[in-house]
Design an enzyme around this catalytic site. Sequence first.
Site, PDB file in Angstrom:
ATOM      1  N   HIS A  26      80.952  22.933   5.362  1.00  0.00           N
ATOM      2  CA  HIS A  26      80.216  21.843   6.001  1.00  0.00           C
ATOM      3  C   HIS A  26      80.968  20.522   5.955  1.00  0.00           C
ATOM      4  CE1 HIS A  26      77.324  24.780   4.269  1.00  0.00           C
ATOM      5  NE2 HIS A  26      76.895  24.790   5.514  1.00  0.00           N
TER       6      HIS A  26
HETATM    7 FE1  FES Z   1      78.591  22.793   2.245  1.00  0.00          FE
HETATM    8 FE2  FES Z   1      80.842  22.760   0.882  1.00  0.00          FE
HETATM    9  S1  FES Z   1      80.123  21.317   2.284  1.00  0.00           S
HETATM   10  S2  FES Z   1      79.299  24.254   0.844  1.00  0.00           S
END
Ligand code: FES
Length: 183
Positions: A148
């Site tokens: 993410h």
């Molecule tokens: Fe979501 Fe690393 S940013 S698991």
Amino acid sequence: ATTETRRADVTDDPGRRDFLLYGTGAVAVVGTGLALWPFIDSINPTADVLALSSTELDLTPVAVGQRVTVTWRGKPVFVSHRTEEEIQLAVAADDDPKLINPATDASRVQNADWLVVVGICKHLGCVPLGQKSSDSRGRYGGWFCPCHGSQYDTSGRVRHGPAPLNLALPPYTLKADETVVIG
Ligand code: FES
């Protein structure tokens, strides 16, 4: 009449009755033991299991600026031989309270040359990837989480979410500049 006679033979003979009783009990005990053995074996702290609780890494081949990943208790641990610039950046970031990470802060750790952090993103647990350098596009030269997009700097501090926290620190001991024992 024949059946009753046989039944009477079995129950009225104390020796035979004891034999059947003990025999049945022994089978039950052995059977239970065999059924539980995998569980008993799994909680038994044998030498193998204890050995897995710590990981030792020879640091002598790890050059300045190089990073290696080792496995400790099934988790990746990043060991980074920090450059002088990375050490300076770690101290400078103390100006921003959000960026203080007492355990990796170069001015407070046992040996500022080495950074040791658990390689698991504090958002949802992906393994971040190493970045070669920082740049103007929001990279900090530490680690980038491919799931993410969280960004960690060269001291393992989170600089861009969604991860809410810095990379975790494992318990570790540095022996001179030659060995690190994790765990
Ligand atoms: Fe979501 Fe690393 S940013 S698991």
